[in-house]
Design an enzyme around this catalytic site. Structure first.
Site, PDB file in Angstrom:
ATOM      1  N   SER A   1      10.128  31.001  65.977  1.00  0.00           N
ATOM      2  CA  SER A   1       8.912  30.471  65.152  1.00  0.00           C
ATOM      3  C   SER A   1       9.184  29.423  64.044  1.00  0.00           C
ATOM      4  CB  SER A   1       7.988  31.481  65.045  1.00  0.00           C
ATOM      5  OG  SER A   1       6.568  31.192  64.761  1.00  0.00           O
TER       6      SER A   1
ATOM      7  N   ASP B   1      16.258  16.940  62.720  1.00  0.00           N
ATOM      8  CA  ASP B   1      15.849  15.673  63.592  1.00  0.00           C
ATOM      9  C   ASP B   1      15.853  14.566  62.488  1.00  0.00           C
ATOM     10  OD1 ASP B   1      15.433  16.730  66.000  1.00  0.00           O
ATOM     11  OD2 ASP B   1      13.015  16.481  65.772  1.00  0.00           O
TER      12      ASP B   1
ATOM     13  N   LYS C   1      10.824  30.205  70.166  1.00  0.00           N
ATOM     14  CA  LYS C   1       9.409  30.440  70.422  1.00  0.00           C
ATOM     15  C   LYS C   1       8.619  29.114  69.890  1.00  0.00           C
ATOM     16  CE  LYS C   1       5.689  33.535  68.554  1.00  0.00           C
ATOM     17  NZ  LYS C   1       5.090  32.284  67.764  1.00  0.00           N
TER      18      LYS C   1
END
Length: 446
Positions: free
Chosen positions: A297, A308, A322
């Protein structure tokens, strides 16, 4: 449609077709609504039959709660009904204090699976590990129970004992672990210095996560320990997540700009986007993020954003996967529903739902020897040959190219390197992350 109507030779056919386009969905909608009302009538009939003819008296409110919860849990593993007590416990969880064993669990094919034992909790101290399957509680099989019912069986008075039966990969036989229930007071995050590196350990995401980190860094700065630091290890292993806002704040702490995460709901107008504000709490120091299968999560939001943006090297094993957002909605009767309302996406637009965040460098933590019952046994299993060096040989000549002070400095550096190597026996993944920071320090100017 217009071309077909004109070719058929008249406005009448075109009118019939146009009318069908409007009336068709409307009639279908009315039929669907009729079916829904019939099913609601069916629910009322079944409820009355149970209430009047079941072999034992039943609690009507519990029946209603079970029906609501069944409706929600049929959607996905993370949607559920929170009765008043569970709703109160959840609110305490986000504040960093609650009662229980200290494990985050989910349900997988009918089994209760441990996402992670939280640092310093009874379950952690008793040896419960991420990936364990709980098959029984106090000898009673829990296969087939809902996740809420299984969790309810694990609740109990603070100070009482519970025995959970664990099935663990790599062990041939189930393992019984006795845990003493306690009030769980989580320190959401801790900051410490390990060699020349700063280690930020984040156990969960709640209202205390960022304040804990800021206080820890200030303590190191006030004591002068930030001098000569070569980088930061952000340890998110076995972190089950928590508040989305806390995860966004942590990622923002290491980024100067750019998107952190976006959420997309069924209604495209309900999506949201979170962007970083200027300011890096580490002033751009090299960053390594540690994740594993217990990182879920909000942990994945942080790791995905930093990966990224090429702000960090992600090390460890694939995260839990998740990638959905749950909204807590209070309802009448002091309870609430936890409903999955959106998916979240990393800055590059990728969803990690059911896929997880893949580390840049895969490093598995060597498993503990299950037959080693004590620390002494583990040490006996790790015996190494005696090491000898030139300086230990009788009559070895001295080094004449370095002064005594320079030689002492070399010896101190060697001792520090050996101390760092010892960390591999205690926590191989963390030692690997620190080694990466050392390597970056060698090839990149500070």
């Amino acid at each position: 449609m217009r071309k077909f109507a004109m070719a058929a030779g008249g406005g009448i056919l075109a009118g019939i077709l146009a009318t069908t386009q409007v009336a068709g969905p409307l009639l279908a909608q009315q039929a669907d609504e009729g079916s829904v009302y019939e099913q609601l009538d069916l629910f009322g009939i079944v409820f009355e039959r149970i209430r009047s003819q079941y072999v034992e008296d039943v609690d009507e409110s519990e029946l209603i709660e079970a029906a609501i919860n069944g409706m929600l849990t049929s959607l996905d593993p993370h949607s559920s009904y929170l009765p008043p007590r569970d709703f109160e416990d959840m609110q305490e969880d986000t504040r960093g204090e609650f009662g229980g064993l200290g494990i985050e669990v989910t349900q997988e094919e009918g089994y209760v699976k441990v996402i992670t034992p939280m640092d310093g909790t009874p379950a952690f101290e008793a040896g419960v590990e991420a990936g364990d399957y709980i098959t029984a509680v106090d000898g009673e099989n829990i296969l087939g129970l809902t996740l809420e019912d299984a969790v309810e069986m694990m609740r109990g008075p603070v100070g009482s004992d519970i025995t959970v039966t664990i099935v663990r990969e790599g062990l041939e036989e189930p393992l019984d672990i006795t845990i003493t229930r306690d009030t769980i007071r989580l320190t959401a995050s801790r900051v410490r210095k390990e060699g020349d590196s700063i280690v930020i350990r984040v156990s969960t995401f709640n209202e205390q996560t960022m304040p804990n980190i800021e206080d820890g860094l200030k303590t190191l700065e006030d004591s002068g320990e930030m001098e000569g630091v070569n980088g930061v290890v952000l340890d998110l292993r076995n972190n089950p997540g928590g508040l989305l806002t806390a995860g966004v704040a942590l990622a923002d702490a290491f980024l100067d700009q750019g998107e952190i995460v976006s959420t997309r709901s069924r209604d495209i107008t309900d999506g949201d986007r979170f962007n970083a504000k200027e300011g890096d709490i580490t002033d751009g120091l090299p960053l390594v993020v540690l994740i594993n299968g217990g990182s879920a999560s909000a942990s994945e939001i942080v790791a995905g954003a930093l990966q990224d943006h090429h702000r960090a090297v992600v090390v460890g094993t694939k995260s839990f996967g998740k990638g959905s957002v749950q909204t807590i909605m209070p309802v009448q009767g002091d309870g609430a529903i936890r409903l999955t309302t959106a998916r979240y996406y990393t800055p590059s637009g990728r969803s990690i739902q059911a896929l997880g965040v893949s580390p840049d460098i895969v490093v598995a933590q060597p498993p503990r020897d299950p037959n080693a019952e004590t620390e002494e046994d583990e040490e006996d299993n790790a015996l190494t040959p005696l090491r000898r060096s030139e300086s230990s040989l009788r009559g070895a000549i001295t080094n004449d190219s370095l002064s005594e002070e320079e030689q002492e400095q070399v010896r101190e550096e060697q001792a520090a390197a050996e101390e760092a190597a010892q960390l591999r026996d205690e926590d191989y993944q963390l030692a690997y992350a620190i080694d990466i920071l050392k390597g970056l320090g060698v090839i990149e100017p500070r």
